[in-house]
Scaffold this motif. Structure first.
Motif, PDB file in Angstrom:
ATOM      1  N   SER A  11       0.683  -1.293   0.149  1.00  0.00           N
ATOM      2  CA  SER A  11      -0.018  -0.026  -0.120  1.00  0.00           C
ATOM      3  C   SER A  11       0.724   1.339  -0.115  1.00  0.00           C
ATOM      4  N   LEU A  12       2.060   1.311   0.677  1.00  0.00           N
ATOM      5  CA  LEU A  12       2.769   2.340   0.635  1.00  0.00           C
ATOM      6  C   LEU A  12       3.297   2.748  -0.870  1.00  0.00           C
ATOM      7  N   CYS A  13       3.279   1.721  -1.524  1.00  0.00           N
ATOM      8  CA  CYS A  13       3.654   1.932  -2.974  1.00  0.00           C
ATOM      9  C   CYS A  13       2.769   3.002  -3.713  1.00  0.00           C
ATOM     10  N   ILE A  14       1.109   2.450  -3.190  1.00  0.00           N
ATOM     11  CA  ILE A  14       0.121   3.078  -4.130  1.00  0.00           C
ATOM     12  C   ILE A  14      -0.232   4.462  -3.812  1.00  0.00           C
ATOM     13  N   PHE A  15       0.359   4.898  -2.554  1.00  0.00           N
ATOM     14  CA  PHE A  15      -0.463   5.983  -2.221  1.00  0.00           C
ATOM     15  C   PHE A  15      -0.284   7.479  -2.939  1.00  0.00           C
ATOM     16  N   ILE A  16       1.122   7.363  -3.728  1.00  0.00           N
ATOM     17  CA  ILE A  16       1.373   8.472  -4.758  1.00  0.00           C
ATOM     18  C   ILE A  16       0.222   8.649  -5.871  1.00  0.00           C
ATOM     19  N   TYR A  17      -0.007   7.554  -6.051  1.00  0.00           N
ATOM     20  CA  TYR A  17      -1.167   7.522  -7.199  1.00  0.00           C
ATOM     21  C   TYR A  17      -2.551   8.303  -6.734  1.00  0.00           C
ATOM     22  N   ALA A 260       1.658   3.141 -11.179  1.00  0.00           N
ATOM     23  CA  ALA A 260       1.745   4.227 -12.429  1.00  0.00           C
ATOM     24  C   ALA A 260       0.290   4.700 -13.022  1.00  0.00           C
ATOM     25  N   GLY A 261      -0.611   4.083 -12.302  1.00  0.00           N
ATOM     26  CA  GLY A 261      -2.107   4.724 -12.783  1.00  0.00           C
ATOM     27  C   GLY A 261      -2.791   3.527 -13.749  1.00  0.00           C
TER      28      GLY A 261
END
Ligand code: BGC
Ligand code: BGC
Length: 828
Positions: A11-17, A260-261
């Motif tokens: 989930s940490l990886c996803i937050f930017i999106y 990356a969306g």
């Protein structure tokens, strides 16, 4: 046990999106979706969750049912036109868009989007640039290049009116026998994740920057999850792994592409520990949507829901309940629509689940601004540029070809070659575009597609020819190694013939597709002091110890695509600059040292490949490769059990129709002779394109033949009581004109058997297996060591039948065996 430690990292990886979209923007988007949804009827919602293949639905039906999306399958063209161009695609796209935008009869309209498998270029569109398959891009290890390629493909997609690609595959193929190995970038999850992410950025643009801007399209990460991990590399098979291993090996590409969306994730055909992914709630909902926070559309694969236990192609509440948001469906879409509607009405599918699925579809449509974009032909920003057959795209592809080549052997610095020398090029693969493009190229299987279907392409031979001419050397071409002028160097172009999906799965890593006796040829040439360079075309590493031994230099070229001429740029010194361009490619897969080493992967405990993951020489290296073992290990080379046709002929084989001196090769799903006397259609019985329907119209002698590029030898199989087994269903019989089954071992060599008497006892419209004992052929003087056309059906009459699998089997069990006796006296 559910693994929670992954949750956090993932989930940490996803937050930017989530953040880069902006909180306000998200809020307005969600409001828009909700208000739209509130005005939709139940019927309209059910229509939205269907993606239907264009061969099975008209624009009017799309409008009537409020269908959400359409697709074209591999080799399915607008208006079924084989010689289509981008305008045909655009015209049809406009038709679907306009029909779906119509608000007549008080309906809430919502335009459709159109998805296609642009998996290495816009590969169904005639004339588009076809890039190396992912395996070759994995060898480049160049994320910027991958991004550039996807950006180029996006422009070609827009130029033909489409919206979505079913790419990138972020599969991590772990057993090279899998027929889809080349669709994956690498066996290494990290490399897959990196290149997958850049591919998505190329297609869709970058979050917070040019995301889904006017020159971008929608993309799909596939096939979720574990498609490359099935036991024995069986396509659609079972991936048996702990959750931890499943995530560590097969999930990284989803984390990076979601980050990356990516807007779509396609569910896979395979099972995880025995359960089909299309019905796997834990993986589709808990892992993908909740833990990975994917808020786009979970798309089904081609009728993939039907494989879930308890489902059929037109009914599968289980899949929607498990978290699938959109079915991919072909001819049974009406049934699926009606049943799904009923299931919602009866509560088997909750209204909330249906709403969630529809919301996800609307979310993607709004993000992509599908309504504002207007009809596809109005979206073209630079009408003066023809993005199909576009020089810049061809240059990008050529760079990719150059960077994807991996040098595995270069004893005595045989390469680079001097273009002023005498060069012999051997092998028809060097002149066939389809050999270089592989599967998913113009047609689904990509086999036997003539060069004229790839306008603008260059062959591997074209590149050699040009550079040797410029270098003032001498070039000669030979199909089988014979030459007129003694060369200094011979380049052998060999390797696999095209295949796709399960049709490409093999039992071991022995190279079987060879058009000439390459090992003999190579050894003869070397005895004459001619240097031998082998250029190896393939969708996976194969066991090539013998070929390596027989060559001074050996280059793995993967499946380079339509810019085959790029190979010459690396193999030769440039005649103008007098400099060479060095190899950059590194192995994306471990290379096996035996034919059974198909599931060796980087990071394994006892890792002992022939060449490690990452291997690849450059011109600066001077490594001598010593002689390798040529022992074939435990692999048997008996062909019993081999399928030779299943819808499409297996590699090394072709199907040809003949009538009145015309020959028509099978290269697309529907072919016919031009006199209209013989028709062939490929269709689905159990799985995609696994059957042929053959119609002889009568009054002219016509034939259907299975031919082999190299004479087949079935002597051993005959000794083992081999039977040629043919799954067949007779649709129409002609009681007057006999249907013959023949086998040919060359001109004036062979035998025909009349089948009418035998078929008299077989009811129509029923599948059965016709078994032809090889001994019947032998007893009738057919030379089993030299079969050119192992199977021919011919007749003057009006016959129609369907063919399923054709395979060689040992023993007689369970079949309708043609007795040799019953045939004797019946032949012509
Ligand atoms: C492919 C489609 C293809 C179809 C043929 C599928 O597996 O993905 O693109 O056209 O089979 O029936
Ligand atoms: C394949 C997918 C493809 C789809 C549509 C399926 O058979 O597994 O990769 O996207 O068909 O052609």
């Amino acid at each position: 046990m559910r693994i929670n430690s992954f949750k956090l990292t993932l989930s940490l990886c996803i937050f930017i999106y989530q953040f880069s979209l902006g909180a306000d923007e998200n809020l307005t988007l969600e409001n828009k979706i909700n208000s739209y949804l509130s005005e939709m009827s139940l019927e309209e919602k059910v229509g939205q969750i269907l993606m239907v293949e264009i061969g099975y639905i008209t624009p009017e039906e799309v409008q009537e049912y409020n269908i959400g999306a359409i697709l074209n399958g591999g080799g399915s063209f607008p208006y079924k036109k084989n010689d289509h161009d981008a305008q045909d695609w655009m015209d049809l796209a406009d038709e679907y868009y306009m029909a779906s935008s119509m608000t007549s009869k008080g309906k809430k309209s919502m335009p459709v989007f159109w998805g296609t498998d642009a998996v290495h270029g816009h590969n169904n569109l005639r004339g588009a640039t076809i890039f190396p398959h992912n395996i070759g891009l994995g060898a480049t290890r160049n994320p910027q290049l991958v991004e550039e390629i996807s950006s180029a493909v996006a422009l070609e997609i827009i130029a033909s009116g489409l919206d979505l690609t079913f790419a990138p595959a972020v599969s991590v193929p772990r057993d090279d026998r899998w027929g889809r190995t080349y669709e994956g970038f690498s066996e290494d999850p990290e490399l897959v994740a990196l290149l997958g992410k850049h591919s998505v950025i190329g297609f869709q643009g970058e979050l917070g920057n040019n995301f889904l801007s006017s020159n971008k399209i929608l993309s799909t990460a596939k096939h979720f999850i574990g498609d490359g991990g099935t036991l024995d590399g069986v396509d659609k098979g079972n991936t048996i792994l702990s959750e931890e291993d499943l995530i560590n090996i097969h999930a990284k590409g989803y984390v990076s592409t979601i980050n990356a969306g990516v807007q779509f994730v396609m569910a896979s055909f395979n099972s995880w520990n025995g359960n089909k992914l299309h019905g796997e709630e834990y993986l589709l909902t808990n892992l993908l949507k909740e833990q990975l926070e994917f808020d786009g559309v979970v798309l089904g694969d081609w009728n993939g829901h039907q494989e879930v236990s308890g489902c059929s192609v037109d009914s599968c509440a289980q899949a929607i309940n498990a978290g699938l948001d959109m079915f991919m469906i072909t001819d049974n879409w009406r049934g699926l629509f009606n049943n799904t509607l009923q299931q919602v009405k009866e509560g088997q599918i909750s209204k909330a689940r249906l709403d969630d699925a529809v919301k996800r579809i609307l979310r993607v449509k709004f993000r992509y601004r599908l309504i504002q974009k207007g009809k596809p032909s109005s979206r073209i920003a630079s009408p003066s540029i023809n993005f199909i057959d576009y020089k810049q795209h061809r240059e990008i592809a050529r760079t990719a070809v150059q960077e994807s080549l991996v040098l595995l052997k270069n004893n005595n610095n045989t390469l680079p070659l001097d273009p002023s020398k005498k060069i012999l090029i051997i092998g028809e693969g060097s002149k066939k575009v389809s050999k270089a493009t592989g599967g998913w190229s113009y047609s689904w299987q990509g086999s036997n597609v003539e060069n004229s279907y790839f306008p603008g392409a260059t062959t591997i031979y074209d590149g050699f020819l040009k550079i040797v001419k410029e270098g003032l050397g001498n070039i000669e071409y030979s199909e089988d190694g014979q030459y007129k002028t003694k060369p200094d160097v011979a380049i052998l172009v060999i390797g696999e013939n095209p295949y796709a999906e399960y049709q490409g799965s093999v039992e071991n890593l022995v190279l079987t597709d060879v058009e000439f006796d390459h090992l003999d040829v190579a050894s003869k040439l070397r005895q004459e002091n001619i240097q031998v360079v082998t250029l190896f075309i393939s969708g996976r590493p194969l066991w090539v110890n013998r070929e390596l031994n027989a060559s001074d230099a050996f280059v793995a070229a993967w499946l380079p695509g339509t810019e085959g001429a790029g190979v010459a740029d690396i193999l030769f010194i440039n005649p103008n600059t007098k400099k060479e361009k060095d190899f950059k490619g590194k192995l994306p897969f471990s290379w096996p040292k035996s034919a059974n080493q198909s599931s060796i992967n980087f990071g394994d405990d006892s890792y002992s490949p022939l060449f490690s993951f990452g291997y690849g020489l450059s011109y600066k290296d001077s490594i001598q490769l010593n002689k390798l073992s040529e022992k074939l290990d435990t692999v048997t080379d008996s062909k019993l059990g081999n399928i030779i046709l299943e819808g499409w002929p297996k590699s090394g084989m072709e199907v040809v129709l003949q009538s009145e001196n015309e020959e028509v090769f099978l290269n697309s799903k529907n072919i016919s002779t031009s006199n209209g006397k013989l028709l062939l259609d490929i269709f689905d019985t159990k799985i995609q394109e696994d059957s042929q329907r053959i119609t002889f119209k009568g009054n002219t002698n016509s034939s259907w033949s299975l031919i082999s590029s190299k004479p087949i030898n079935w002597e051993r199989e005959e000794k083992a009581s081999g039977v040629l087994s043919i799954q067949i269903k007779i649709l129409q019989k002609d009681s007057q004109d006999e249907l013959y089954l023949s086998s040919s071992c060359g001109e004036d060599c062979g035998q025909s058997f009349g089948l009418n008497k035998f078929l008299d006892n077989i009811p129509k419209e029923r599948w059965f297996v016709l078994g032809m004992p090889l001994k019947c052929l032998k007893e009738n003087d057919v030379d089993l060591s030299n079969l050119f056309k192992p199977l021919i059906f011919n007749t003057q009459g009006a016959w129609s039948f369907e063919l399923g699998k054709i395979y060689l089997e040992g023993g007689m069990g369970g079949k309708s065996i043609v007795s040799c006796e019953s045939l004797k006296g019946d032949y012509e």
